[in-house]
Design a protein around this motif. Structure first.
Motif, short mmCIF file in Angstrom:
data_model
loop_
_atom_site.label_atom_id
_atom_site.label_comp_id
_atom_site.label_asym_id
_atom_site.label_seq_id
_atom_site.Cartn_x
_atom_site.Cartn_y
_atom_site.Cartn_z
N UNK A 106 59.77 3.90 10.81
CA UNK A 106 61.12 3.88 10.25
C UNK A 106 61.85 5.20 10.46
N UNK A 107 61.10 6.30 10.54
CA UNK A 107 61.69 7.62 10.75
C UNK A 107 61.30 8.13 12.12
N UNK A 108 62.23 8.83 12.79
CA UNK A 108 61.99 9.36 14.14
C UNK A 108 62.37 10.84 14.15
N UNK A 109 61.44 11.71 13.75
CA UNK A 109 61.75 13.15 13.70
C UNK A 109 61.96 13.73 15.09
N UNK A 110 62.77 14.79 15.20
CA UNK A 110 62.97 15.44 16.50
C UNK A 110 61.69 16.12 16.98
N UNK A 111 61.46 16.11 18.27
CA UNK A 111 60.27 16.75 18.84
C UNK A 111 60.57 18.21 19.18
N UNK A 112 59.51 19.03 19.18
CA UNK A 112 58.11 18.69 18.88
C UNK A 112 57.88 18.59 17.37
N UNK A 113 57.01 17.69 16.98
CA UNK A 113 56.58 17.59 15.58
C UNK A 113 55.11 17.20 15.56
N UNK A 114 54.48 17.42 14.44
CA UNK A 114 53.10 16.99 14.25
C UNK A 114 53.11 15.74 13.38
N UNK A 115 52.32 14.72 13.69
CA UNK A 115 52.14 13.63 12.73
C UNK A 115 51.40 14.15 11.51
N UNK A 116 51.16 13.28 10.56
CA UNK A 116 50.45 13.69 9.35
C UNK A 116 51.35 13.69 8.14
N UNK A 117 51.21 12.66 7.31
CA UNK A 117 52.12 12.49 6.18
C UNK A 117 51.57 12.93 4.84
N UNK A 118 50.27 13.21 4.74
CA UNK A 118 49.72 13.66 3.46
C UNK A 118 48.68 14.74 3.70
N UNK A 119 48.79 15.80 2.91
CA UNK A 119 47.89 16.94 3.08
C UNK A 119 47.41 17.42 1.72
N UNK A 120 46.32 18.17 1.74
CA UNK A 120 45.84 18.88 0.56
C UNK A 120 45.54 20.31 0.98
N UNK A 121 45.87 21.23 0.10
CA UNK A 121 45.64 22.63 0.43
C UNK A 121 46.05 23.54 -0.71
N UNK A 122 46.41 24.76 -0.35
CA UNK A 122 46.75 25.79 -1.32
C UNK A 122 48.17 26.28 -1.04
N UNK A 123 48.96 26.48 -2.08
CA UNK A 123 50.32 26.98 -1.90
C UNK A 123 50.25 28.38 -1.29
N UNK A 124 50.88 28.54 -0.12
CA UNK A 124 50.88 29.80 0.60
C UNK A 124 52.11 30.65 0.25
N UNK A 125 53.26 30.00 0.08
CA UNK A 125 54.48 30.69 -0.31
C UNK A 125 55.44 29.70 -0.92
N UNK A 126 56.37 30.20 -1.72
CA UNK A 126 57.37 29.35 -2.36
C UNK A 126 58.76 29.93 -2.11
N UNK A 127 59.75 29.03 -2.02
CA UNK A 127 61.12 29.46 -1.83
C UNK A 127 61.84 29.69 -3.14
N UNK A 128 63.05 30.10 -3.02
CA UNK A 128 63.88 30.38 -4.20
C UNK A 128 64.04 29.13 -5.06
N UNK A 129 63.88 29.31 -6.37
CA UNK A 129 64.12 28.22 -7.30
C UNK A 129 62.93 27.32 -7.57
N UNK A 130 61.80 27.57 -6.93
CA UNK A 130 60.62 26.71 -7.13
C UNK A 130 59.89 27.13 -8.39
N UNK A 131 59.69 26.20 -9.29
CA UNK A 131 59.03 26.50 -10.57
C UNK A 131 57.86 25.58 -10.88
N UNK A 132 57.72 24.46 -10.13
CA UNK A 132 56.69 23.48 -10.49
C UNK A 132 55.30 23.85 -9.98
N UNK A 133 55.23 24.73 -8.97
CA UNK A 133 53.94 25.19 -8.45
C UNK A 133 54.05 26.68 -8.14
N UNK A 134 52.88 27.33 -7.96
CA UNK A 134 52.88 28.76 -7.67
C UNK A 134 51.89 29.07 -6.55
#
Length: 331
Positions: free
Chosen positions: A52-80
């Motif tokens: 249904x979605x066609x992202x511009x290339x190049x892109x990587x497939x992969x819709x779900x990940x698990x990991x550790x928050x590496x950095x957060x942008x301005x205004x992010x409060x729900x994770x650290x």
């Protein structure tokens, strides 16, 4: 960072394991240091521009990940930074780092390992939304699951049992039938692995009815193709037929069957629901984590692949040879 990139339209073999720029978190965004990524059927479709979605290339497939928050942008409060999370991305997950909106990330239980976490949200989220919110499955009803040995199929078996239903698995081999029974299915029906004649279709409908004790109240169809009509013929009065996916092709069922059975054909677009109904999604995830903690659901990971071999995982899914969940690991 390293990534498995789609640089041109094509099958999994066209993906390139390459260096890519590290993503940077903008306002309201986070960057995840990815530890594991789940492989799902949309990954098969998106690299061939069939999703249904066609992202511009190049892109990587992969819709779900698990990991550790590496950095957060301005205004992010729900994770650290440093927090263990699941991220629902859509794409760009098959990489050592991935950027997404903070609203699409949530903490994971301390007891949940990264590989299981990466195989959890899309399959169980899809199946729970389908059965609970679209199919309104009730305790004591009969659930028929096609493609029952796949990731979403196994999730539907486990959730159907947790919701008090009798579950019949429909699969293409004895091996997959045994796998589905191990996951909790009460019975299993083996269907032809490829196209069927009219007589085979009728025979399959009768086999579905017999295994379901006369018919199914809810049908979870993750296969489509020639398997749709015999499943629909096995539907009970006022049943709900859930449209999940079409790896066997997009079917065109005879709609007179819906009239004769006063049943419903119900679309299930979990990804769009997450965006449109975030509060519903958050509640569903809380309930799923509770079921996981109680031991009622748990991803059944059948194989793990290093990132450089991720194309092999997508190929196994495309060829419908995989059972349970496939996971790509970054370490």
């Amino acid at each position: 960072m390293k990534a498995l990139l789609s640089t041109k339209v094509g099958p999994p073999e066209t993906l390139e394991y390459a260096d890519a720029p590290d993503p940077e978190a903008g306002p309201g965004e986070v960057v995840i240091a990815v530890k594991a990524a789940g492989v799902n059927f949309p990954d098969v479709l998106i690299i061939e521009d069939k999703y249904q979605f066609k992202p511009p290339r190049p892109f990587a497939p992969g819709g779900e990940v698990a990991g550790v928050i590496d950095s957060v942008g301005e205004g992010v409060t729900n994770v650290k930074v440093g927090q263990r999370v699941i991220g629902s991305l859509g794409w760009n997950g098959f990489a050592t780092k991935a950027k997404t909106q903070a609203a699409r990330v949530m903490p994971i239980p301390d007891a949940m390992p990264f590989d299981e976490a990466s195989a959890f949200i899309l399959t169980y989220g899809t199946s729970f939304y389908a059965l609970k919110d679209r199919g309104h499955l009730k305790a004591g009803e009969t659930l028929l699951v096609t493609g029952a040995a796949g990731g979403v199929g196994v999730a539907a078996i486990e959730l159907g049992k947790a919701m008090g239903a009798r579950v019949v698995a429909a699969v293409s081999s004895e091996e997959k039938a045994a796998f589905a029974r191990e996951a909790g299915a009460d019975d299993a029906v083996i269907y032809p692995a490829s196209g069927m004649s009219k007589q085979q279709s009728k025979d399959l409908a009768e086999a579905f009815k017999k295994a379901c004790g006369g018919g199914a109240d809810v049908i979870y169809d993750s296969v489509g193709g020639d398997y749709c009509e015999p499943a629909l013929r096995a539907m009970n009065w006022d049943g709900r037929y859930l449209v999940i996916g079409f790896p066997a092709g997009i079917p065109a069922p005879p709609l007179n069957l819906t009239l004769l059975k006063s049943c419903s054909i119900v679309g299930v677009f979990w990804g769009a629901s997450v965006a449109r109904e975030p509060k519903l999604h958050e509640q569903n995830v809380r309930e799923l984590f509770k079921l996981y903690g109680e031991g009622k659901v748990r991803p059944r990971i059948s194989a793990r692949y290093p990132l450089k071999d991720g194309a092999k995982a997508i190929r196994a899914l495309a060829d419908r040879t995989a059972t349970g969940k496939l996971v790509i690991t970054m370490d």
